[in-house]
Scaffold this motif. Structure first.
Motif, short mmCIF file in Angstrom:
data_model
loop_
_atom_site.label_atom_id
_atom_site.label_comp_id
_atom_site.label_asym_id
_atom_site.label_seq_id
_atom_site.Cartn_x
_atom_site.Cartn_y
_atom_site.Cartn_z
N ARG A 191 6.74 11.92 -2.78
CA ARG A 191 6.77 11.71 -4.67
C ARG A 191 6.15 12.76 -5.58
NH1 ARG A 191 4.07 8.73 -7.05
NH2 ARG A 191 4.09 6.74 -5.29
N GLU A 192 4.35 12.41 -4.48
CA GLU A 192 3.82 12.58 -5.25
C GLU A 192 3.44 14.17 -5.09
OE1 GLU A 192 0.55 9.01 -4.47
OE2 GLU A 192 -0.09 10.29 -3.31
N GLN B 251 5.10 5.45 -12.38
CA GLN B 251 5.50 6.69 -11.00
C GLN B 251 6.60 7.80 -11.02
OE1 GLN B 251 5.57 4.91 -7.28
NE2 GLN B 251 3.37 4.25 -7.42
N GLY C 253 2.29 2.65 -3.55
CA GLY C 253 1.01 3.61 -4.06
C GLY C 253 0.54 2.37 -5.41
N TRP D 221 -1.25 7.87 8.62
CA TRP D 221 -2.01 6.97 7.15
C TRP D 221 -3.14 6.28 7.37
CZ3 TRP D 221 -0.26 10.03 3.42
CH2 TRP D 221 0.74 11.05 3.66
N HIS D 222 -3.50 5.73 6.67
CA HIS D 222 -4.33 4.50 6.99
C HIS D 222 -3.85 2.98 7.54
CE1 HIS D 222 -8.48 6.21 6.88
NE2 HIS D 222 -8.38 7.33 6.11
N ASP E 45 2.96 15.40 -9.25
CA ASP E 45 1.57 15.81 -9.15
C ASP E 45 0.98 17.03 -8.52
OD1 ASP E 45 1.81 13.13 -10.13
OD2 ASP E 45 0.28 12.04 -7.83
N MET F 109 -1.65 12.74 -6.91
CA MET F 109 -1.84 12.39 -5.26
C MET F 109 -2.82 11.11 -4.84
SD MET F 109 -0.80 16.38 -3.80
CE MET F 109 0.16 17.02 -4.44
N GLU F 110 -2.84 10.02 -5.63
CA GLU F 110 -3.74 8.90 -5.20
C GLU F 110 -3.44 8.20 -3.87
OE1 GLU F 110 -5.29 6.96 -8.72
OE2 GLU F 110 -5.33 5.11 -7.19
N MET F 111 -2.44 8.58 -4.00
CA MET F 111 -1.93 7.29 -2.72
C MET F 111 -1.95 8.54 -1.48
SD MET F 111 0.43 6.65 -0.17
CE MET F 111 1.46 8.24 0.65
N LEU F 112 -1.35 9.90 -1.46
CA LEU F 112 -1.94 10.55 -0.19
C LEU F 112 -3.16 10.93 0.13
CD1 LEU F 112 0.48 14.05 -0.07
CD2 LEU F 112 -1.75 13.85 0.50
N ARG F 113 -3.95 11.21 -1.33
CA ARG F 113 -5.59 11.59 -0.38
C ARG F 113 -5.77 9.62 -0.28
NH1 ARG F 113 -8.90 13.36 -5.91
NH2 ARG F 113 -7.15 12.50 -7.51
N SER F 114 -5.65 8.97 -0.98
CA SER F 114 -6.60 7.70 -0.21
C SER F 114 -5.83 7.34 1.32
CB SER F 114 -7.14 6.13 -1.06
OG SER F 114 -5.49 5.62 -1.71
N ASN F 115 -4.90 7.20 1.47
CA ASN F 115 -4.28 6.94 2.40
C ASN F 115 -4.31 7.77 4.06
OD1 ASN F 115 -3.88 4.41 1.56
ND2 ASN F 115 -1.96 4.51 0.69
N MET G 12 8.12 4.19 3.99
CA MET G 12 8.07 3.80 2.26
C MET G 12 6.71 5.06 2.37
SD MET G 12 8.24 0.11 1.92
CE MET G 12 7.76 -0.05 -0.29
N VAL G 13 6.17 5.18 3.07
CA VAL G 13 4.33 6.18 2.66
C VAL G 13 4.77 7.61 2.36
CG1 VAL G 13 2.33 6.54 3.92
CG2 VAL G 13 2.77 4.99 4.31
N ARG H 14 1.21 -1.46 -0.13
CA ARG H 14 -0.22 -0.66 -0.20
C ARG H 14 1.08 0.98 -0.03
NH1 ARG H 14 -4.50 1.19 4.95
NH2 ARG H 14 -4.79 0.13 4.55
N SER H 15 2.12 1.07 0.62
CA SER H 15 2.85 2.12 0.72
C SER H 15 3.72 2.73 -0.61
CB SER H 15 4.00 2.16 1.76
OG SER H 15 3.11 1.98 2.91
#
Ligand SMILES: Nc1ncnc2c1ncn2[C@@H]1O[C@H](COP(=O)(O)OP(=O)(O)OP(=O)(O)O)[C@@H](O)[C@H]1O
Ligand SMILES: [Mg+2]
Lengths: 154, 296
Positions: B144-145, B22, A43, B123-124, B149, A56-62, B137-138, A40-41
């Motif tokens: 990165r995002e 990515q 992305g 983080w969830h 992005d 920012m899909e990872m950021l927004r969903s997590n 990692m998160v 998950r981390s």
């Protein structure tokens, strides 16, 4: 191969069992908490990314507790927090079949959380045995086979 | 029963392909950015974020198109210091819209995603226990995002405000392989310089990032009543000797000025009102040194 059952997700662990309706061969996909979280981390999506990632899909969903005005990425489900749900949802949804009213009524009586799984197994069973619709007889036959398998022991 | 060892490659998920995608997105975004400059320090609280904020203002005054990415994922302060906390990023075309400060600096920070002052960056996860296994990692993916992005448009310089310590710089260098360089901020105390020295070694040996030079912050104090200026703590210039010891240019010192702290707290531009002050001159001189380094 038919999706037979899933357990979890429970605290990040999940198991998904597929089985062959012909011979009873089973295959399980097991995930553990750390693996799930590490994937998950990154992305990335298990089963492959089926659509272009939104920004920012990872950021927004997590991110927990984010501003309300920020929309969740993509469609619901598609952007699930769990990297594995995509494959499972896809497996449940692929190819649906006609159901008789009787079979429909029977499936409605099954608890909601297992219903999609049973539905899918019934359709797979029907297809495997050359039926183009699910009726009471198919469900009875499927139950009989499941019973035999269970009593066969592991 | 098929086991883990029977699964060929990654079972068709193409994780490597997804990661490559990515990175390609990141490269596309950075293609519109001329220079990325990190502001770093091994030591916390020495003024990295303050220096980043005033430097962004100074470089804008020199007519560069400037973006600031807040690489401090857990302790973001750039949105506040640049006065843009009310902006909420929303997706627009291929990226999230950055905030734009009063002086025209584009800003992206975790702070813009958080609802309240005291909201922690969480983080969830099924459990927060053992988060050390995945949290770095998160944070790396979030950084990165934030860079890839954000709809930055064309930038001359992107400044990255790093958290204290020496572990984020290698992360940034992995994401931005042609990082133009890093500005090292140190405080006046010997302890500060000792900790900063370690981070300099890490930056050069591990991250292999060119160091533009050292800035000594809050080293001197000027009496607002009589104008007398003196060093705060250490009698000699630690920043200068730190530079000499590591073969890195000394870029100058920014004096302690309470108005600088107030401007940062209120998100007000400092130079717009106090350019003609010792701190203002020092900041403009620093911007000129960096300009010289980047554009010769
Ligand atoms: N030259 C200065 N004169 C007066 N106050 C300053 C000066 N530089 C920084 N400060 C103040 O010192 C405090 C710490 O500065 P800042 O937050 O920029 O440090 P930092 O290195 O980014 O900290 P962290 O390690 O937590 O990221 C802030 O309140 C800031 O306003
Ligand atoms: Mg800071």
């Amino acid at each position: 191969m038919a999706l037979r059952e899933t357990h979890g997700p429970f605290e990040g662990t999940m198991s998904i069992v597929y089985h062959c309706l012909g011979c009873g061969y089973s295959m399980a996909m097991l995930t553990n908490r750390m693996e799930t979280q590490m994937v998950r981390s990154l992305g990335v999506k298990i089963g492959g990314q089926t659509r272009a990632a939104s920004p920012m899909e990872m950021l927004r969903s997590n991110l927990q507790g984010k501003r309300e005005e920020i929309p969740a990425p993509g469609q619901a489900g598609a952007a699930s927090k769990c990297p594995f749900t995509g494959v499972v949802v896809e497996a449940f949804n692929s190819g649906s079949m006609q159901w008789t009213d009787e079979a429909k009524a029977r499936i409605e009586r099954i608890p909601e959380f297992v219903r999609p799984m049973v539905q899918r197994s019934a359709e797979d069973y029907a297809r495997q045995h050359g039926h183009d619709l699910v009726d009471g007889a198919v469900m009875d036959a499927m139950r009989g086979q499941a019973g035999r398998q269970d009593s066969g022991g592991h | 029963m098929k086991t883990y060892h029977d699964i060929a490659a990654d079972g068709g998920s193409d994780v490597i392909g997804q990661v490559a995608e990515q990175m390609a997105r990141l490269q596309d975004r950075l293609a519109q950015v001329d220079h990325v400059v990190a502001v770093m320090s091994g030591k916390g609280g020495v003024g990295k974020s303050t220096v980043t904020a005033v430097l962004s203002e100074a470089l804008t005054a020199l007519e560069y198109r400037i973006g600031v990415v807040d690489a401090d994922i857990n302790g973001p302060s750039m949105a506040r210091m640049t006065g843009v906390r009310r902006h909420t990023p929303i997706p627009d075309g291929g990226g999230m819209q950055p905030a734009v400060s009063a002086t025209g600096v584009k800003v992206m920070s975790m702070d813009l995603f958080l609802p309240q002052d005291a909201t922690a960056v969480l983080w969830h996860a099924p459990t927060q226990n053992h988060a050390y296994t995945w949290r770095p990692m998160v944070e790396m993916a979030a950084l990165r995002e934030l860079i890839a992005d954000t709809a930055w448009g064309t930038l001359d310089i992107m400044l990255a405000d790093l958290p204290p310590g020496s572990d984020r710089l290698p992360n940034l260098a992995d994401l931005v392989p042609d990082l133009s360089g890093a500005v090292v901020v140190t405080g006046p105390t010997a302890v500060s310089q000792m900790v900063v020295a370690r981070s300099i070694t890490a930056a050069t040996q591990v991250a292999d990032v060119p160091l533009i030079g050292i800035v000594e912050n809050m080293a001197t104090y000027r009496c607002p009543s009589c104008g007398h200026q003196e060093r705060f703590l250490a009698p000699a210039s630690g920043g200068e000797s730190l530079g000499e010891a590591h073969g890195i240019p000394f870029l100058g010192r920014i004096p302690f000025d309470p108005r600088l702290a107030l401007a940062a707290d209120d998100g007000e531009p400092f130079l717009a009102r106090h350019a003609d002050s010792p701190a203002g001159h020092a900041i403009m001189a620093l911007a000129a040194r960096i300009q010289h380094y980047l554009y010769q």
